[in-house]
Design a protein around this motif. Sequence first.
Motif, PDB file in Angstrom:
ATOM      1  N   ALA A 182       3.086  10.309   6.349  1.00 30.09           N
ATOM      2  CA  ALA A 182       3.228  11.688   5.884  1.00 30.09           C
ATOM      3  C   ALA A 182       2.153  12.535   6.550  1.00 30.09           C
ATOM      4  CB  ALA A 182       3.085  11.762   4.357  1.00 30.09           C
ATOM      5  N   GLU A 183       2.516  13.768   6.850  1.00 26.85           N
ATOM      6  CA  GLU A 183       1.571  14.723   7.453  1.00 26.85           C
ATOM      7  C   GLU A 183       0.952  14.170   8.735  1.00 26.85           C
ATOM      8  OE1 GLU A 183      -1.288  15.785   4.471  1.00 26.85           O
ATOM      9  OE2 GLU A 183       0.255  16.066   2.927  1.00 26.85           O
ATOM     10  N   GLY A 184       1.738  13.413   9.490  1.00 29.92           N
ATOM     11  CA  GLY A 184       1.264  12.888  10.763  1.00 29.92           C
ATOM     12  C   GLY A 184       0.250  11.766  10.651  1.00 29.92           C
ATOM     13  N   ARG A 185       0.151  11.134   9.471  1.00 28.43           N
ATOM     14  CA  ARG A 185      -0.812  10.069   9.255  1.00 28.43           C
ATOM     15  C   ARG A 185      -0.143   8.868   8.578  1.00 28.43           C
ATOM     16  NH1 ARG A 185      -5.939  10.332  11.302  1.00 28.43           N
ATOM     17  NH2 ARG A 185      -6.920   9.578   9.386  1.00 28.43           N
ATOM     18  N   THR A 186      -0.778   7.717   8.688  1.00 26.20           N
ATOM     19  CA  THR A 186      -0.394   6.539   7.916  1.00 26.20           C
ATOM     20  C   THR A 186      -1.218   6.525   6.639  1.00 26.20           C
ATOM     21  OG1 THR A 186       0.170   5.224   9.874  1.00 26.20           O
ATOM     22  CG2 THR A 186      -0.371   4.022   7.862  1.00 26.20           C
ATOM     23  N   TRP A 187      -0.533   6.422   5.495  1.00 25.25           N
ATOM     24  CA  TRP A 187      -1.208   6.440   4.200  1.00 25.25           C
ATOM     25  C   TRP A 187      -1.162   5.058   3.581  1.00 25.25           C
ATOM     26  CZ3 TRP A 187      -2.669  11.106   1.289  1.00 25.25           C
ATOM     27  CH2 TRP A 187      -2.593  12.265   2.073  1.00 25.25           C
ATOM     28  N   LEU A 188      -2.317   4.585   3.123  1.00 27.31           N
ATOM     29  CA  LEU A 188      -2.435   3.304   2.435  1.00 27.31           C
ATOM     30  C   LEU A 188      -2.959   3.587   1.033  1.00 27.31           C
ATOM     31  CD1 LEU A 188      -4.112   1.291   5.348  1.00 27.31           C
ATOM     32  CD2 LEU A 188      -1.667   1.471   4.814  1.00 27.31           C
ATOM     33  N   ASP A 189      -2.042   3.618   0.075  1.00 30.68           N
ATOM     34  CA  ASP A 189      -2.388   3.965  -1.305  1.00 30.68           C
ATOM     35  C   ASP A 189      -2.942   2.728  -2.013  1.00 30.68           C
ATOM     36  OD1 ASP A 189      -2.168   4.502  -4.161  1.00 30.68           O
ATOM     37  OD2 ASP A 189      -0.992   6.264  -3.600  1.00 30.68           O
ATOM     38  N   GLY A 239       2.548   0.649   4.205  1.00 36.38           N
ATOM     39  CA  GLY A 239       2.149   1.927   3.624  1.00 36.38           C
ATOM     40  C   GLY A 239       3.274   2.926   3.804  1.00 36.38           C
ATOM     41  N   TYR A 240       2.929   4.177   4.059  1.00 34.62           N
ATOM     42  CA  TYR A 240       3.953   5.170   4.358  1.00 34.62           C
ATOM     43  C   TYR A 240       3.344   6.232   5.266  1.00 34.62           C
ATOM     44  CZ  TYR A 240       1.707   8.073   0.728  1.00 34.62           C
ATOM     45  OH  TYR A 240       0.794   8.800  -0.016  1.00 34.62           O
ATOM     46  N   ARG A 279      -3.641   2.307  -5.290  1.00 41.08           N
ATOM     47  CA  ARG A 279      -3.216   1.998  -6.658  1.00 41.08           C
ATOM     48  C   ARG A 279      -2.245   0.820  -6.694  1.00 41.08           C
ATOM     49  NH1 ARG A 279      -3.488   4.180 -11.696  1.00 41.08           N
ATOM     50  NH2 ARG A 279      -4.378   6.176 -11.039  1.00 41.08           N
ATOM     51  N   SER A 280      -1.410   0.680  -5.686  1.00 44.75           N
ATOM     52  CA  SER A 280      -0.420  -0.405  -5.667  1.00 44.75           C
ATOM     53  C   SER A 280      -0.951  -1.674  -5.017  1.00 44.75           C
ATOM     54  CB  SER A 280       0.847   0.049  -4.938  1.00 44.75           C
ATOM     55  OG  SER A 280       0.540   0.464  -3.612  1.00 44.75           O
ATOM     56  N   LEU A 281      -2.213  -1.670  -4.596  1.00 48.89           N
ATOM     57  CA  LEU A 281      -2.809  -2.818  -3.906  1.00 48.89           C
ATOM     58  C   LEU A 281      -3.811  -3.506  -4.821  1.00 48.89           C
ATOM     59  CD1 LEU A 281      -2.954  -4.186  -1.010  1.00 48.89           C
ATOM     60  CD2 LEU A 281      -5.054  -2.858  -0.710  1.00 48.89           C
ATOM     61  N   ASP A 282      -3.710  -4.817  -4.921  1.00 47.61           N
ATOM     62  CA  ASP A 282      -4.664  -5.585  -5.727  1.00 47.61           C
ATOM     63  C   ASP A 282      -6.068  -5.409  -5.141  1.00 47.61           C
ATOM     64  OD1 ASP A 282      -6.268  -7.739  -6.825  1.00 47.61           O
ATOM     65  OD2 ASP A 282      -4.405  -8.713  -7.415  1.00 47.61           O
ATOM     66  N   PRO A 283      -7.071  -5.103  -5.952  1.00 44.77           N
ATOM     67  CA  PRO A 283      -8.441  -4.959  -5.427  1.00 44.77           C
ATOM     68  C   PRO A 283      -8.913  -6.192  -4.658  1.00 44.77           C
ATOM     69  CG  PRO A 283      -8.330  -4.147  -7.683  1.00 44.77           C
ATOM     70  CD  PRO A 283      -7.005  -4.793  -7.401  1.00 44.77           C
ATOM     71  N   ALA A 284      -8.413  -7.365  -5.035  1.00 41.69           N
ATOM     72  CA  ALA A 284      -8.807  -8.586  -4.332  1.00 41.69           C
ATOM     73  C   ALA A 284      -8.336  -8.590  -2.885  1.00 41.69           C
ATOM     74  CB  ALA A 284      -8.255  -9.809  -5.054  1.00 41.69           C
ATOM     75  N   ALA A 291       0.839  -1.202   0.000  1.00 42.25           N
ATOM     76  CA  ALA A 291       0.000   0.000   0.000  1.00 42.25           C
ATOM     77  C   ALA A 291       0.875   1.254   0.000  1.00 42.25           C
ATOM     78  CB  ALA A 291      -0.930   0.005   1.215  1.00 42.25           C
ATOM     79  N   THR A 292       2.081   1.136  -0.560  1.00 40.39           N
ATOM     80  CA  THR A 292       3.030   2.248  -0.572  1.00 40.39           C
ATOM     81  C   THR A 292       2.743   3.252  -1.678  1.00 40.39           C
ATOM     82  OG1 THR A 292       4.560   1.108  -2.061  1.00 40.39           O
ATOM     83  CG2 THR A 292       4.848   0.726   0.308  1.00 40.39           C
ATOM     84  N   GLY A 293       1.983   2.844  -2.694  1.00 36.22           N
ATOM     85  CA  GLY A 293       1.799   3.704  -3.853  1.00 36.22           C
ATOM     86  C   GLY A 293       2.925   3.583  -4.855  1.00 36.22           C
ATOM     87  N   VAL A 294       3.903   2.724  -4.582  1.00 34.18           N
ATOM     88  CA  VAL A 294       4.996   2.444  -5.521  1.00 34.18           C
ATOM     89  C   VAL A 294       4.664   1.121  -6.198  1.00 34.18           C
ATOM     90  CG1 VAL A 294       7.474   2.063  -5.803  1.00 34.18           C
ATOM     91  CG2 VAL A 294       6.634   3.664  -4.065  1.00 34.18           C
ATOM     92  N   LEU A 295       4.356   1.171  -7.497  1.00 33.40           N
ATOM     93  CA  LEU A 295       3.839  -0.011  -8.167  1.00 33.40           C
ATOM     94  C   LEU A 295       4.877  -1.118  -8.280  1.00 33.40           C
ATOM     95  CD1 LEU A 295       1.765   1.603 -11.066  1.00 33.40           C
ATOM     96  CD2 LEU A 295       1.327   1.550  -8.604  1.00 33.40           C
TER      97      LEU A 295
END
Length: 428
Positions: A400-407, A397-398, A409-414, A75-79
């Motif tokens: 930023a801005e004091g939050r945990t981000w789960l992107d 994930g990663y 786009r890099s995660l399989d919808p399944a 969930a990093t957003g890095v494909l």
Amino acid sequence: MTSDPRRLVPRTDVLLAEARVAAAVGRLGRDLVKAVVTGVQQQVRAGALAPDDAADAVLAALPGTASSLHRVLNATGVLVHTNLGRAPLSAAALEAVVATGGTTDVELDLATGRRGPRGEGAIDALLAAVPAAEAAIVVNNCAAALALVATCLGGELVVARGELVEIGDGFRIPDLLVSTGARLREVGTTNRVSAADYTDAVGPDTGAVLKVHPSNFVVRGFTRSVEVAELAPLLDVPLVADVGSGLLRPHPALPDEPDLQTTLADGADLVLCSGDKLLGGPQAGLVLGRADLVQRLRRHPLYRALRVDKTTLAALEATLRGPQPPVQRMLAATVQELRARAEAVVAALPGVDAVVADAGARVGGGGAPEFELPSVAVTLPASCAEELRQGQPPVVGYTAEGRTWLDLRSLDPADDDTLVTAVRACTS
């Protein structure tokens, strides 16, 4: 008199004979399971675990597989994340790996019963995907492909100074080239090189002119480079282009990323790339181009040391012939689709501080370093990052801005439901 507590510790042979544990021995191996049994016995001996709970504790402590590697949700957003194994394989590629895990006809012609060409199916699939190529070979990564070319073509390699790059983990292209015994003839300056710089440097000792895609950095401002289409007609020595990320053909989402088909059509004699980046397959180094040059590489002694195994060939062929691999689906996902998924994830987390937010994803693996893909993420409190990373399965994930981000786009919808379960576990 109090009985000796050591008498209460279940014996090793008894625990290993327990039906569920014995089944795990058949799946994971006796040594691995026995090591877990020993650890559980220590807990019983220390009074931290009841003897009757020992078998359950062994089963709970056993890994899912005999490998120490873990399945991770990206969930990093890095494909194409190098630390997470780069491109995830398609279902077709995974099936091909399993099917060829035993004995297979990797070098046997079943019709004649004689030795057959190794990896013929994967090579045919590559040539069908890149019609501009006359021939192809597969080695174990792109660095191996470059080392083989430098060793085989030999002599002096003409290369622009601005393309003598360092990539991940301190790996430097010029160090690799020199280690093969090749001599580098550097031309131009860090920021500018002309066609005349190349042609003036070519001489009787020149083995090839090499162009290396900078991949993970960009030089801007007062710059000049020479494209393959401009340079190729001026040379009477092989022109080799390392295009890096393995894009087969132009992609509308990545207009500035070089691709194999265009580079060969523009006049390159050989192109090199990775198989586990934008192509979406297993780790491999691909060399495509002129048949005579590819045959020279194939017959060089070093090729034997660099060739890939049957499972890699099977996964590569299935990636090329099968349905769209995950990396291509990630690139094609629309913001609307990603937002709908993020909203569904948040809706499944009532009472959790989860928020849908716009994000920016990246290709990764050195591809399109300045290009940001619009994306959507679910953000959580910053404290969730470590707990998610240490969960089962781990979610990376990663922050930023004091939050945990789960992107997404890099995660399989399944895996969206699995992500929900992981977030619930760390926020409950």
